[in-house]
Design an enzyme around this catalytic site. Structure first.
Site, PDB file in Angstrom:
ATOM      1  N   CYS A   2       0.785  -1.288  -0.006  1.00 43.26           N
ATOM      2  CA  CYS A   2      -0.091  -0.005   0.137  1.00 43.26           C
ATOM      3  C   CYS A   2       1.022   1.155  -0.106  1.00 43.26           C
ATOM      4  CB  CYS A   2      -0.910   0.040   1.155  1.00 43.26           C
ATOM      5  SG  CYS A   2      -1.802  -1.659   1.569  1.00 43.26           S
ATOM      6  N   ARG A  27       3.304   0.842  -6.071  1.00 48.00           N
ATOM      7  CA  ARG A  27       3.589  -0.113  -4.924  1.00 48.00           C
ATOM      8  C   ARG A  27       2.451  -1.181  -4.611  1.00 48.00           C
ATOM      9  NH1 ARG A  27       6.680   2.096  -0.264  1.00 48.00           N
ATOM     10  NH2 ARG A  27       5.400   1.031   0.964  1.00 48.00           N
ATOM     11  N   TRP A  75      -3.221  -2.345  -1.603  1.00 52.62           N
ATOM     12  CA  TRP A  75      -3.044  -3.587  -2.062  1.00 52.62           C
ATOM     13  C   TRP A  75      -3.583  -4.653  -1.106  1.00 52.62           C
ATOM     14  CZ3 TRP A  75      -0.111  -7.993  -0.523  1.00 52.62           C
ATOM     15  CH2 TRP A  75       0.383  -8.900  -1.415  1.00 52.62           C
ATOM     16  N   ASN A 101      -0.542   1.033   6.368  1.00 57.88           N
ATOM     17  CA  ASN A 101      -0.163  -0.167   5.581  1.00 57.88           C
ATOM     18  C   ASN A 101       0.505  -1.178   6.355  1.00 57.88           C
ATOM     19  OD1 ASN A 101       1.752  -1.425   3.561  1.00 57.88           O
ATOM     20  ND2 ASN A 101       3.155   0.044   3.317  1.00 57.88           N
ATOM     21  N   GLY A 102       0.244  -2.349   6.234  1.00 61.81           N
ATOM     22  CA  GLY A 102       0.724  -3.390   7.109  1.00 61.81           C
ATOM     23  C   GLY A 102      -0.247  -4.429   7.477  1.00 61.81           C
ATOM     24  N   GLU A 488      15.949 -16.120 -13.202  1.00 60.22           N
ATOM     25  CA  GLU A 488      15.460 -14.575 -13.359  1.00 60.22           C
ATOM     26  C   GLU A 488      14.624 -14.448 -14.734  1.00 60.22           C
ATOM     27  OE1 GLU A 488      14.942 -12.385 -11.451  1.00 60.22           O
ATOM     28  OE2 GLU A 488      15.019 -10.411 -12.630  1.00 60.22           O
ATOM     29  N   LYS A 492      10.504 -13.289 -14.683  1.00 62.66           N
ATOM     30  CA  LYS A 492      10.382 -11.872 -15.297  1.00 62.66           C
ATOM     31  C   LYS A 492       8.970 -12.226 -16.179  1.00 62.66           C
ATOM     32  CE  LYS A 492      11.736  -9.504 -13.443  1.00 62.66           C
ATOM     33  NZ  LYS A 492      12.459  -9.508 -12.611  1.00 62.66           N
ATOM     34  N   GLU A 495       5.754 -12.862 -14.279  1.00 66.08           N
ATOM     35  CA  GLU A 495       5.181 -11.898 -13.571  1.00 66.08           C
ATOM     36  C   GLU A 495       4.561 -10.667 -14.434  1.00 66.08           C
ATOM     37  OE1 GLU A 495       8.216  -9.629 -10.333  1.00 66.08           O
ATOM     38  OE2 GLU A 495       9.228 -10.306 -12.147  1.00 66.08           O
ATOM     39  N   HIS A 511      15.866 -35.055 -15.482  1.00 60.63           N
ATOM     40  CA  HIS A 511      15.193 -35.649 -14.309  1.00 60.63           C
ATOM     41  C   HIS A 511      13.676 -35.405 -13.896  1.00 60.63           C
ATOM     42  CE1 HIS A 511      19.127 -37.110 -13.286  1.00 60.63           C
ATOM     43  NE2 HIS A 511      19.694 -35.722 -13.576  1.00 60.63           N
ATOM     44  N   LYS A 610       5.599  -3.484  -5.227  1.00 54.75           N
ATOM     45  CA  LYS A 610       6.858  -3.129  -5.670  1.00 54.75           C
ATOM     46  C   LYS A 610       7.723  -3.546  -4.468  1.00 54.75           C
ATOM     47  CE  LYS A 610      10.391  -1.876  -7.845  1.00 54.75           C
ATOM     48  NZ  LYS A 610      11.058  -2.977  -8.846  1.00 54.75           N
TER      49      LYS A 610
HETATM   50  C1  F6R Z   1      10.739  -9.473  -9.328  1.00 56.52           C
HETATM   51  C2  F6R Z   1      10.603  -8.690  -7.988  1.00 56.52           C
HETATM   52  C3  F6R Z   1      10.653  -9.180  -6.636  1.00 56.52           C
HETATM   53  C4  F6R Z   1      11.473  -8.621  -5.641  1.00 56.52           C
HETATM   54  C5  F6R Z   1      11.237  -9.191  -4.315  1.00 56.52           C
HETATM   55  C6  F6R Z   1      12.482  -8.714  -3.269  1.00 56.52           C
HETATM   56  O1  F6R Z   1      10.948  -8.868 -10.378  1.00 56.52           O
HETATM   57  O2  F6R Z   1      10.357  -7.438  -8.083  1.00 56.52           O
HETATM   58  O3  F6R Z   1      10.770 -10.632  -6.697  1.00 56.52           O
HETATM   59  O4  F6R Z   1      12.711  -8.808  -6.053  1.00 56.52           O
HETATM   60  O5  F6R Z   1      10.009  -8.905  -3.887  1.00 56.52           O
HETATM   61  O6  F6R Z   1      12.413  -7.282  -3.242  1.00 56.52           O
HETATM   62  P1  F6R Z   1      13.287  -6.483  -2.610  1.00 56.52           P
HETATM   63  O7  F6R Z   1      14.548  -6.541  -3.597  1.00 56.52           O
HETATM   64  O8  F6R Z   1      13.067  -5.026  -2.655  1.00 56.52           O
HETATM   65  O9  F6R Z   1      13.509  -7.051  -1.396  1.00 56.52           O
END
Ligand code: F6R
Length: 615
Positions: A2, A27, A75, A101-102, A488, A492, A495, A511, A610
């Site tokens: 949030c 966010r 969120w 938030n929380g 990764e 990507k 997501e 396997h 985010k």
């Molecule tokens: C993937 C992504 C998330 C963050 C994860 C950790 O694209 O953005 O998987 O990498 O939530 O976030 P941080 O790096 O902010 O601790």
């Protein structure tokens, strides 16, 4: 998660709140709302499911006029996205409004107590419980608002960043935090701004106060900022200047933040190694390590903690630290580490990796590691973030603000910093010979230019994306340093395009995952020329024999893989320890183009946030 914004000052609050909410949409964004105290004394609350634009059209031309207000992008945690669950939430008498938030863990117990006392709660949220509870405490004790908030928070278990607006107190705004970040901007002319991070504040002031856990701040229209802890100790506000530039929060002509951030990587990698890699003197510098050399020189093990993309950067670092510094490494999901009674010794060094520096799981994991006596080193992007402040030492990544939800430039900046760390350790510990050290140093210094070259030659990726855009599954395979890149790449893709994708070490395919391969399965191989190249070629043969469509990321000039696969993307030849900094770039672009072709919201993918500040 949030987003929070607040304003108290001489100007109309609404334009400041809406601008702040738009900046915070990255966010979390399933609903948005504002509350203002209007000139006629009304507490006006407007909220709407969906984007901030929905809220704006709901409000229409009848704009709020008050000069104090709060705003929120939600969120969802408790209760689905809806108008009624959106913040702000009012207390039972409609006198106070709260944004939060929380997660309030004992909200059911508090809800039961409030219902028993005749409160009628209309939403499913923990935040509404908080609003009613604060109002209940205030009414039943007659305490002044800040004291009522502190008294109420003594009974609250969980994480919160919250702001309270009281209809009877048009000249005050109250903010509090525990485990969720909250920043107060101190402006000119007795103005205050509040934000869940600095992004809604920086357009107005660069002077900020980061609230610490269990602190409650009172801002007044006459320009006073007082902070007391929940247990009533006075705290002197420490005003700091932030360096964030407003231009770095804009799209700068790109269609999406994600694309901008992918293209910023030559600069963000350069900024992350600047001053640390000193080619002329043949040295690398890492003061966060040197200042604690007594710990590092005796480290028996490095434990790396992170989540998501940061965890993937940690996996690259495992290869780097073990290969260059010969220290055993374990890489842990922070979320698992904290709940499995881990073995941590005071001879361990813990590296916590986080773009935001606010990820709740990573923060909790480092607190646990500290309790066990480990030295904790942070690799964070956001200056002044909780993880940056709670670690013993660290190195910032200098990637600049990352707004796109899918992490791109933060990953390469993290890998660049971790590479410098591993080189520095290897050199000081005597495990890295001078020739390799110099080769790596020159190689790393060249990386920004080579990333630019990969970006300049990236046009084929868009055409390849067309072939894969309608797939429902995809496999990403790599070995050695390229295994984390495969993970990764898969992350990507899922997501932002919602295609189910898995990353595997290429040799693991036989396997199990090989059962999935048929003509409809795109397989992305990272097949650069390194010591496992021939092995990867064999894995490619195995997929080809089963009809999978193959895209391979190869080293410039490669002919062998090219002759086997359907599509190739070339990257320049570099030392294999540096190759992830290049091979990840086509992965990012592929996901971006596929997501666009599927009509997905690239910067704000569904369900994601985010900065994951809840467990
Ligand atoms: C993937 C992504 C998330 C963050 C994860 C950790 O694209 O953005 O998987 O990498 O939530 O976030 P941080 O790096 O902010 O601790």
């Amino acid at each position: 998660m949030c987003g929070i914004v607040g304003y108290l000052g001489p100007k109309p609050a609404y334009p400041i709140l809406i601008d702040g909410l738009k900046r915070l949409e990255y966010r979390g964004y399933d609903s948005a709302g504002v509350a203002t105290l209007e000139t006629d004394g009304e507490l006006r609350i407007e909220k709407k499911q969906g984007k901030v634009a929905n809220l704006e059209s709901h409000i229409g031309a009848n704009l709020p006029q008050g000069t104090v207000g709060i705003g929120h992008t939600r969120w969802a945690t408790h209760g689905p996205p809806s108008d009624v669950n959106a913040h702000p939430h009012a207390g039972g008498k409609g006198r106070i409004a709260v944004i939060h938030n929380g997660i309030i863990e004992n909200y059911e117990a508090l809800r039961g107590l409030l219902t028993h006392r005749g409160h009628d709660l209309v939403s499913e949220t923990d935040t509404e419980v908080l609003a009613h509870f604060i109002e209940e405490v205030q009414t039943s004790t007659g305490l002044d608002l800040p004291d009522a908030v502190r008294t109420a928070l003594k009974e609250v278990i969980g994480a919160y960043a919250l702001v309270v607006l009281d209809q009877t107190q048009p000249d005050r705004l109250i903010a509090a935090r525990k485990s969720s970040p909250l920043v107060i901007g101190v402006g000119q002319d007795n103005e205050f701004f509040v934000g869940s991070d600095a992004t809604p504040i920086v357009a107005h002031t660069k002077n900020v106060v980061y609230l610490e856990d269990e602190e409650v701040a009172t801002m007044t229209r006459s320009g006073e900022l007082t902070i007391r802890t929940i247990s009533d100790a006075a705290v002197t506000p420490a005003i700091q200047a932030i360096e964030l530039e407003i231009a770095s929060l804009e799209k700068a002509g790109y269609d999406h933040f994600m694309l901008k951030e992918i293209f910023e990587q030559p600069k963000s990698i350069r900024d992350s190694i600047r001053g640390r890699v000193r080619l002329q003197s043949g040295e690398v510098h890492m003061s966060g390590i040197d200042d604690h050399w007594d710990v590092w020189s005796k480290a028996q093990r490095i434990l790396i903690l992170g989540c998501g993309t940061s965890w993937h950067a940690g996996l690259v670092a495992e290869y780097l630290f073990e290969g260059l510094a010969r220290i055993p490494v374990e890489v842990e999901y922070a979320s698992e580490f904290r709940y499995r009674n881990p073995i941590v010794r005071n001879s361990d060094v813990v590296i916590a990796i986080s773009q935001s520096g606010e990820t709740a799981d990573t923060l909790a994991a480092i607190r646990l590691a500290k309790e066990h006596g480990a030295h904790v080193f942070g690799v964070c992007n956001v200056v002044g973030s909780s993880i940056a402040r709670e670690t013993h030492a660290g190195a910032y990544t200098h990637a600049g603000p990352e707004i796109g939800v899918a992490s791109t430039k933060a990953f390469t900046a993290q890998v660049a910093v971790l590479t410098v760390m591993a080189m520095h350790l290897g050199k000081r510990l005597g495990t890295l010979d001078d020739a390799t050290f110099m080769r790596l140093m020159t190689g790393l210094d060249n990386i920004p230019g080579l990333v630019q070259k990969v970006l300049n030659n990236a046009a084929p990726v868009e055409h390849i994306a067309e072939k894969f855009a309608r797939a429902e599954n995809a496999l990403y395979l790599g070995r050695g340093f390229q295994f984390p890149v495969a993970l990764e790449g898969a992350l990507k893709l899922k997501e932002i395009s919602y295609i189910h994708a898995e990353g595997y070490p290429a040799a693991e395919m036989k396997h199990g995952p090989i059962a999935l391969i048929d003509e409809a399965m795109p397989v992305v191989f990272i097949a650069t020329q390194d010591e496992v190249y021939e092995k990867v070629v064999s894995n490619i043969q195995e997929v080809k024999a089963r009809g999978g469509q193959i895209l391979a990321v190869v080293t410039e000039g490669d002919t062998k893989v090219r002759s086997l696969v359907d599509h190739v993307v070339e990257i320049p030849k570099v030392h294999n320890a540096l190759a992830p900094l290049l091979t990840v770039v086509p992965m990012q672009l592929l996901s971006y183009h596929i997501a666009l072709m599927r009509g997905c919201n690239v910067d704000q993918p569904r369900n994601l946030a985010k900065s994951v500040t809840v467990e």
